[in-house]
Write a protein that holds these residues in place. Structure first.
Motif, PDB file in Angstrom:
ATOM      1  N   ASN A  82      27.743 -31.520 -14.549  1.00  0.00           N
ATOM      2  CA  ASN A  82      28.948 -31.152 -13.955  1.00  0.00           C
ATOM      3  C   ASN A  82      29.859 -32.124 -13.647  1.00  0.00           C
ATOM      4  O   ASN A  82      31.145 -31.777 -13.229  1.00  0.00           O
ATOM      5  N   PHE A  83      29.845 -33.365 -14.117  1.00  0.00           N
ATOM      6  CA  PHE A  83      30.557 -34.535 -14.158  1.00  0.00           C
ATOM      7  C   PHE A  83      31.713 -34.282 -14.878  1.00  0.00           C
ATOM      8  O   PHE A  83      31.838 -33.742 -16.017  1.00  0.00           O
ATOM      9  N   GLU A  84      33.083 -34.406 -14.560  1.00  0.00           N
ATOM     10  CA  GLU A  84      34.335 -34.453 -15.076  1.00  0.00           C
ATOM     11  C   GLU A  84      34.856 -35.819 -15.235  1.00  0.00           C
ATOM     12  O   GLU A  84      34.840 -36.598 -14.300  1.00  0.00           O
ATOM     13  N   VAL A  85      35.401 -36.082 -16.550  1.00  0.00           N
ATOM     14  CA  VAL A  85      36.155 -37.310 -16.724  1.00  0.00           C
ATOM     15  C   VAL A  85      37.561 -37.096 -16.308  1.00  0.00           C
ATOM     16  O   VAL A  85      38.415 -36.387 -16.905  1.00  0.00           O
ATOM     17  N   VAL A  86      37.979 -37.797 -15.277  1.00  0.00           N
ATOM     18  CA  VAL A  86      39.334 -37.627 -14.563  1.00  0.00           C
ATOM     19  C   VAL A  86      39.916 -39.075 -14.816  1.00  0.00           C
ATOM     20  O   VAL A  86      39.530 -39.976 -13.975  1.00  0.00           O
ATOM     21  N   ASN A  87      40.965 -39.494 -15.549  1.00  0.00           N
ATOM     22  CA  ASN A  87      41.659 -40.842 -15.672  1.00  0.00           C
ATOM     23  C   ASN A  87      40.664 -41.800 -15.801  1.00  0.00           C
ATOM     24  O   ASN A  87      40.717 -42.941 -15.236  1.00  0.00           O
ATOM     25  N   GLY A  88      39.731 -41.631 -16.797  1.00  0.00           N
ATOM     26  CA  GLY A  88      38.572 -42.559 -17.071  1.00  0.00           C
ATOM     27  C   GLY A  88      37.482 -42.690 -16.233  1.00  0.00           C
ATOM     28  O   GLY A  88      36.883 -43.587 -16.040  1.00  0.00           O
ATOM     29  N   ILE A  89      37.457 -41.887 -15.175  1.00  0.00           N
ATOM     30  CA  ILE A  89      36.464 -42.114 -14.169  1.00  0.00           C
ATOM     31  C   ILE A  89      35.590 -40.808 -14.043  1.00  0.00           C
ATOM     32  O   ILE A  89      36.079 -39.608 -14.296  1.00  0.00           O
ATOM     33  N   ASN A  90      34.220 -41.019 -13.977  1.00  0.00           N
ATOM     34  CA  ASN A  90      33.384 -39.728 -13.675  1.00  0.00           C
ATOM     35  C   ASN A  90      33.440 -39.089 -12.567  1.00  0.00           C
ATOM     36  O   ASN A  90      32.912 -39.766 -11.575  1.00  0.00           O
ATOM     37  N   PHE A  91      34.163 -37.976 -12.466  1.00  0.00           N
ATOM     38  CA  PHE A  91      34.286 -37.467 -11.139  1.00  0.00           C
ATOM     39  C   PHE A  91      33.357 -36.169 -10.798  1.00  0.00           C
ATOM     40  O   PHE A  91      33.328 -35.463 -11.513  1.00  0.00           O
ATOM     41  N   LEU A  92      32.945 -36.040  -9.486  1.00  0.00           N
ATOM     42  CA  LEU A  92      32.057 -34.972  -9.106  1.00  0.00           C
ATOM     43  C   LEU A  92      32.341 -34.667  -7.810  1.00  0.00           C
ATOM     44  O   LEU A  92      32.314 -35.533  -6.771  1.00  0.00           O
ATOM     45  N   ALA A  93      32.452 -33.273  -7.392  1.00  0.00           N
ATOM     46  CA  ALA A  93      32.994 -33.200  -5.932  1.00  0.00           C
ATOM     47  C   ALA A  93      32.228 -31.498  -5.866  1.00  0.00           C
ATOM     48  O   ALA A  93      32.709 -30.675  -6.268  1.00  0.00           O
ATOM     49  N   LYS A  94      31.116 -31.633  -4.856  1.00  0.00           N
ATOM     50  CA  LYS A  94      30.211 -30.528  -4.851  1.00  0.00           C
ATOM     51  C   LYS A  94      29.871 -30.256  -3.342  1.00  0.00           C
ATOM     52  O   LYS A  94      29.429 -31.157  -2.545  1.00  0.00           O
ATOM     53  N   GLN A  95      29.170 -28.951  -3.123  1.00  0.00           N
ATOM     54  CA  GLN A  95      28.665 -28.614  -1.949  1.00  0.00           C
ATOM     55  C   GLN A  95      27.174 -28.439  -2.357  1.00  0.00           C
ATOM     56  O   GLN A  95      27.134 -27.626  -3.282  1.00  0.00           O
ATOM     57  N   VAL A  96      26.263 -28.707  -1.540  1.00  0.00           N
ATOM     58  CA  VAL A  96      24.719 -28.762  -1.940  1.00  0.00           C
ATOM     59  C   VAL A  96      24.001 -28.093  -0.635  1.00  0.00           C
ATOM     60  O   VAL A  96      24.515 -28.322   0.548  1.00  0.00           O
ATOM     61  N   ASP A  97      22.882 -27.645  -0.930  1.00  0.00           N
ATOM     62  CA  ASP A  97      21.977 -26.864  -0.143  1.00  0.00           C
ATOM     63  C   ASP A  97      20.941 -27.874   0.607  1.00  0.00           C
ATOM     64  O   ASP A  97      19.888 -27.770   0.058  1.00  0.00           O
ATOM     65  N   LEU A  98      21.398 -29.087   1.243  1.00  0.00           N
ATOM     66  CA  LEU A  98      20.155 -29.983   1.629  1.00  0.00           C
ATOM     67  C   LEU A  98      20.522 -30.400   3.085  1.00  0.00           C
ATOM     68  O   LEU A  98      21.652 -30.154   3.556  1.00  0.00           O
ATOM     69  N   SER A  99      19.664 -31.295   3.707  1.00  0.00           N
ATOM     70  CA  SER A  99      19.803 -31.878   4.939  1.00  0.00           C
ATOM     71  C   SER A  99      21.038 -32.735   4.719  1.00  0.00           C
ATOM     72  O   SER A  99      21.161 -33.392   3.635  1.00  0.00           O
ATOM     73  N   MET A 100      21.540 -33.407   5.931  1.00  0.00           N
ATOM     74  CA  MET A 100      22.540 -34.424   5.614  1.00  0.00           C
ATOM     75  C   MET A 100      21.904 -35.802   5.305  1.00  0.00           C
ATOM     76  O   MET A 100      22.452 -36.431   4.264  1.00  0.00           O
ATOM     77  N   ALA A 101      20.617 -36.172   5.454  1.00  0.00           N
ATOM     78  CA  ALA A 101      19.884 -37.204   5.035  1.00  0.00           C
ATOM     79  C   ALA A 101      19.831 -37.110   3.638  1.00  0.00           C
ATOM     80  O   ALA A 101      19.996 -37.877   2.659  1.00  0.00           O
ATOM     81  N   SER A 102      19.357 -36.183   3.004  1.00  0.00           N
ATOM     82  CA  SER A 102      19.064 -35.792   1.538  1.00  0.00           C
ATOM     83  C   SER A 102      20.305 -35.631   0.828  1.00  0.00           C
ATOM     84  O   SER A 102      20.481 -35.899  -0.424  1.00  0.00           O
ATOM     85  N   THR A 103      21.459 -35.005   1.424  1.00  0.00           N
ATOM     86  CA  THR A 103      22.727 -35.333   0.736  1.00  0.00           C
ATOM     87  C   THR A 103      23.158 -36.607   0.393  1.00  0.00           C
ATOM     88  O   THR A 103      23.709 -37.032  -0.560  1.00  0.00           O
ATOM     89  N   LYS A 104      22.948 -37.345   1.565  1.00  0.00           N
ATOM     90  CA  LYS A 104      23.364 -38.857   1.576  1.00  0.00           C
ATOM     91  C   LYS A 104      22.584 -39.483   0.186  1.00  0.00           C
ATOM     92  O   LYS A 104      23.174 -40.361  -0.444  1.00  0.00           O
ATOM     93  N   GLU A 105      21.357 -39.314   0.311  1.00  0.00           N
ATOM     94  CA  GLU A 105      20.347 -39.619  -0.943  1.00  0.00           C
ATOM     95  C   GLU A 105      20.669 -39.365  -2.255  1.00  0.00           C
ATOM     96  O   GLU A 105      20.860 -40.057  -3.104  1.00  0.00           O
ATOM     97  N   LEU A 106      21.205 -38.092  -2.345  1.00  0.00           N
ATOM     98  CA  LEU A 106      21.478 -37.667  -3.542  1.00  0.00           C
ATOM     99  C   LEU A 106      22.698 -38.129  -3.990  1.00  0.00           C
ATOM    100  O   LEU A 106      22.778 -38.477  -5.210  1.00  0.00           O
ATOM    101  N   ALA A 107      23.759 -38.325  -3.180  1.00  0.00           N
ATOM    102  CA  ALA A 107      25.173 -39.001  -3.665  1.00  0.00           C
ATOM    103  C   ALA A 107      24.801 -40.416  -4.081  1.00  0.00           C
ATOM    104  O   ALA A 107      25.168 -40.679  -5.286  1.00  0.00           O
TER     105      ALA A 107
END
Length: 878
Positions: free
Chosen positions: A769-794
């Motif tokens: 799901n990454f998009e290339v914007v201005n030469g940058i690999n961009f991703l913004a999503k909501q996920v179904d995880l705990s806060m700690a797991s979301t942080k790890e995933l990022a």
């Protein structure tokens, strides 16, 4: 003449003229709620000027440690920039309590300065009060006429109310004064400008050295003056300035009061201090000089305050001491390039220099050194953190001017100095808005001032001349009459009334023990006493209302349950002090205490954490003394030296009279004015609740006795019963809990494995799901995880994809969280900052956060804002 000789000659002179020489009171005041610190020589004698006590002698002389860094007398910001202001200084003084007056005081001052110290008369100027129409006080003709016999009239100056009318505060004893100024300039300079024109004009070599105050009035709450029943003399001579005059210097810092400390700073830093006589120094050298002056002045103030029992802290007097020390640290950090703790190394020099006359600095040398070292290390870490925070502020600033409010936040929240912020910004071609900073500072001061504003009326005296007696050691109930009352209105407590009785069973707050509560009961009404304190030798009973008939007879009744619990805790404090010295060593000394009905708190000197085994030994020791049913042996009004010779412990930082009260339980014997149980059996049981660090070399124990222990055991029993019920009443509770913990640990491992698998699966899915914007690999999503797991995933996603800008959000327990990862190469190349991203996107979820430029996290309250936050993330990379 060496400074030690200057001090000795002053005291010897007044001793030969019938004065009793008394030691300096502690620099930290414990029994005067109107002052944080001793800020003048007369502070320890206030009760005598007010007529609330009788001095040991009508003539007294001393040298008093003073600290002027708060309230009306605040010289802190002048220190270092001139050569004659100080935070801590010595005030040489002679006092007359209703004995001699102007003639003797003036003549002795002149004789000492010109005949003993041999200061040339042509270098001296004096001032007298010109009078005040506003106060209806005439010109001080008497002082003028006395001075005329000693000095040429053209050297006598008329002074206005600001310079020549001394007041203790907005209310209280006051009177005209006569100052003596010395002109230390060269003959060439004197020929160009007369010294007379420079008096009281902030010239560094034309300075006041001695002030003779003639106390003859009392300032009332309405501003009017009334005559005191007796005339007093209160004089103060600046020891450091006197040494400057007698050693032929033009700066206090060039005298031997400061040169040993300066030499130590030079040795540590490799930088040189230039004496004041050297003119035309460079701007760089001037900054070095200022920094060294700040450091050698401030270390004296901080060291003596700590030795007298005031540790640096975040509130009250402790905050002032921390602020002084931090000012010294930042001057070293900025101008002397000291990045490691070094000010603590000056304590040894100070102790060797002043320990003979002030033995407390010698005996407390190790403690003072440890505390200052730890404070230095802590603040240097804060400065490092502040530098990172300032980098973040700079990164978020468009243009060359940083918000003044942001600069103030760094100063106020993180202790990052204003001038250091300005210096770093200047190096980067930037500045901050000083008007905004000053406005924020003023707003904070206004809040603080409003919170502490107090309006005090004059005393209404019902029974003149009464000397109040305390009967509370023997009685908890007594017949009393009200002798005086006054109204106090404060923002903090509202309207309260202070009541003084002809005698009282109420113990006033002191020695760590809180004041008694209780009632005043007459035939027709009951008045609740909510607190009892001592001020200028008066015991003040605080009430929210006055009796309808203030002239009635009352019965003063102490709340016996509260008193009993307080004195149980106080007696246990003595036993615990004995236990700590027996188990940990005789280096243990009390450094502070709080005794109230609910618990006791005890601060003591010790170099490491007290182990659980040692705490158990302390508990056992105290409980053994309780089991022994030791009777209280109380000795009142015994000579202090006799008590010390018999083994009584005196506490550093406490002010003791010639006669003291000694409390003994078995082998424990201390000087103490508090209330105690009649037998240790009354304490019932002693239980330590916690032990921890307060400062370097200072530990704190909190403990309970008597009813507190009974309540504690009852709660423990109730908790155990609830646990058993939750576990279905097992035969072995401990075995059941251990089994539950084992099961929980196994399940946690299974959950962690499942989450890792889920994070791995989501990673594979989101990589598409990454998009290339201005030469940058961009991703913004909501996920179904705990806060700690979301942080790890990022983090996992970011590290697997170069040039990536990732924002992930999730909801845990109904609350949103959001995380931003930015590849380090983008942080540098594109000036992107994850911290700034989170602060901006956090607004949409009613939250905030922070972190590093490459990774930051935040939490909020509004989960409905996640979608909007994610939709705005792309704006950072477009």
């Amino acid at each position: 003449m060496k400074s030690q000789d200057v001090r000795k000659q002053f005291l010897d002179f007044f001793k030969s003229n019938g004065h009793l020489i008394v030691p300096s009171a502690p620099i930290v005041l414990k029994d005067d709620p109107t002052l944080m610190f001793n800020n003048s020589g007369m502070a320890q004698f206030k009760e005598y000027f007010l007529g609330n006590g009788t001095p040991k002698s009508k003539r007294i002389a001393d040298t008093q440690k003073c600290l002027r860094v708060s309230g009306k007398h605040n010289d802190l910001e002048d220190v270092g920039f001139d050569t004659y202001h100080h935070t801590m200084f010595e005030m040489l003084g002679n006092w007359s309590f209703g004995d001699y007056f102007k003639k003797e005081a003036i003549n002795w001052a002149w004789t000492l300065l010109t005949e003993v110290y041999k200061i040339p008369k042509e270098n001296l100027y004096v001032s007298v009060f010109e009078g005040s129409k506003e106060d209806n006080v005439p010109f001080d003709q008497e002082a003028w006429d006395i001075w005329k016999t000693l000095i040429d009239e053209d050297r006598i100056i008329l002074g206005n109310k600001k310079d020549n009318f001394w007041e203790m505060g907005d209310q209280g004893p006051c009177g005209p004064c006569s100052e003596i100024h010395v002109d230390l300039r060269s003959e060439e300079e004197k020929a160009l400008v007369t010294g007379k024109s420079l008096v009281n004009n902030d010239h560094p070599q034309v300075v006041e050295i001695w002030n003779n105050v003639f106390m003859e009035f009392n300032r009332k709450a309405d501003g009017s003056l009334e005559k005191l029943p007796a005339q007093h003399v209160d004089t103060g001579m600046g020891f450091e300035r006197l040494c400057m005059a007698l050693q032929g210097k033009t700066s206090n810092y060039d005298t031997d009061v400061f040169t040993p400390l300066i030499e130590k700073v030079e040795q540590i830093t490799g930088l040189k201090y230039t004496a004041d006589e050297i003119k035309n120094i460079s701007e760089e050298q001037n900054k070095t000089n200022i920094a060294i002056r700040v450091i050698v002045d401030h270390v004296r103030a901080v060291a003596f305050a700590i030795a007298d029992g005031q540790l640096p802290s975040n509130t009250g007097a402790g905050y002032v001491i921390r602020r002084i020390l931090r000012r010294a640290i930042r001057y070293g950090f900025t101008f002397l390039n000291t990045k490691e703790p070094f000010i603590n190394k000056l304590v040894e020099v100070l102790a060797n220099q002043m320990g003979e006359f002030f033995p407390e600095i010698k005996s407390q040398q190790q403690l003072v050194t440890n505390v200052i070292r730890e404070e230095e290390a802590s603040f240097l870490r804060t400065l490092d953190q502040g530098l990172q925070l300032l980098d973040n502020v700079i990164a978020q600033t468009s243009g060359s001017e940083v918000s003044g409010a942001k600069a103030f936040e760094l100063y106020d929240t993180f202790g990052f100095p204003k001038d250091l912020t300005a210096l770093i910004l200047k190096e980067k071609g930037m500045s901050f808005n000083e008007e905004e900073f000053d406005a924020s500072m003023q707003e904070q001061k206004n809040r603080s001032r409003a919170a502490s504003e107090v309006s005090t009326e004059d005393w209404s005296v019902l029974i003149p001349g009464n000397v109040e007696t305390f009967v509370g050691y023997d009685q908890l109930e007594n017949d009393v009459k009200i002798t005086r009352i006054r109204k106090v209105d404060s923002k903090k407590d509202g309207i309260l009334y202070q009541i003084v009785l002809d005698n009282t069973p109420f113990y006033p707050e002191g020695g760590g023990q809180v004041g008694d509560k209780g009632t005043l009961v007459s035939a027709n009404e009951t008045i609740e006493i909510i607190d009892t304190k001592k001020e200028n030798n008066l015991i003040l009973h605080f009430a929210k209302q006055l009796p309808e008939n203030i002239n009635a007879s009352f019965t003063a009744k102490v709340d016996t349950a509260l008193r009993f619990d307080s004195q149980s805790n106080h007696s246990a404090t003595h036993l615990m002090h004995q236990a700590l010295r027996a188990i940990l060593g005789t280096h243990v000394e009390q450094k502070g205490s709080l005794v109230n009905p609910n618990y006791l708190r005890f601060d003591f000197s010790h170099f490491s954490k007290v182990t659980d085994a040692e705490l158990k030994q302390v508990e056992d020791f105290v409980n053994a003394r309780i089991q022994e049913q030791l009777p209280l042996i109380e000795r009142r009004n015994i000579p202090i030296q006799q008590a010390l010779d018999e083994g009584a412990m005196a506490l550093f930082g406490e002010k003791y009279g010639d006669s003291v009260r000694a409390i003994k339980f078995g082998e424990s014997m201390e000087l103490c004015g508090g209330t105690h149980v009649k037998n240790t059996a009354e304490i019932w049981h002693f239980k330590i609740k916690s032990e921890g660090a307060v400062a370097a070399g200072i530990r704190r124990i909190e403990a309970i006795t008597n009813q507190g222990v009974k309540d504690y055991f009852a709660k423990q029993e109730s908790t155990l019963q609830e646990i058993n019920e939750a576990l279905k009443n097992p035969q072995d509770t401990i075995k059941a809990v251990v089994s539950l913990q084992d099961d929980n640990a196994k399940l946690k491992k299974q959950v962690e494995q499942l989450l890792k698998e889920k994070v791995g699966a989501l990673k594979n899915e989101l990589e598409k799901n990454f998009e290339v914007v201005n030469g940058i690999n961009f991703l913004a999503k909501q996920v179904d995880l705990s806060m700690a797991s979301t942080k790890e995933l990022a983090s996992v996603l970011g590290n697997s994809k170069a040039d990536s800008f990732i924002v992930l959000a999730s909801i845990e327990d109904g609350l949103p969280n959001i995380h931003c990862f930015i590849s380090k190469e983008l942080v540098a190349a594109k000036s992107l900052n994850a911290n700034a991203v989170i602060k901006e996107l956090g607004k949409y979820i009613d939250g905030n956060g922070g972190g590093q430029p490459f990774f930051a996290s935040g939490k909020g309250k509004n989960a409905n804002g996640i979608a909007e936050a994610l939709s705005h993330a792309v704006e950072f990379v477009k």
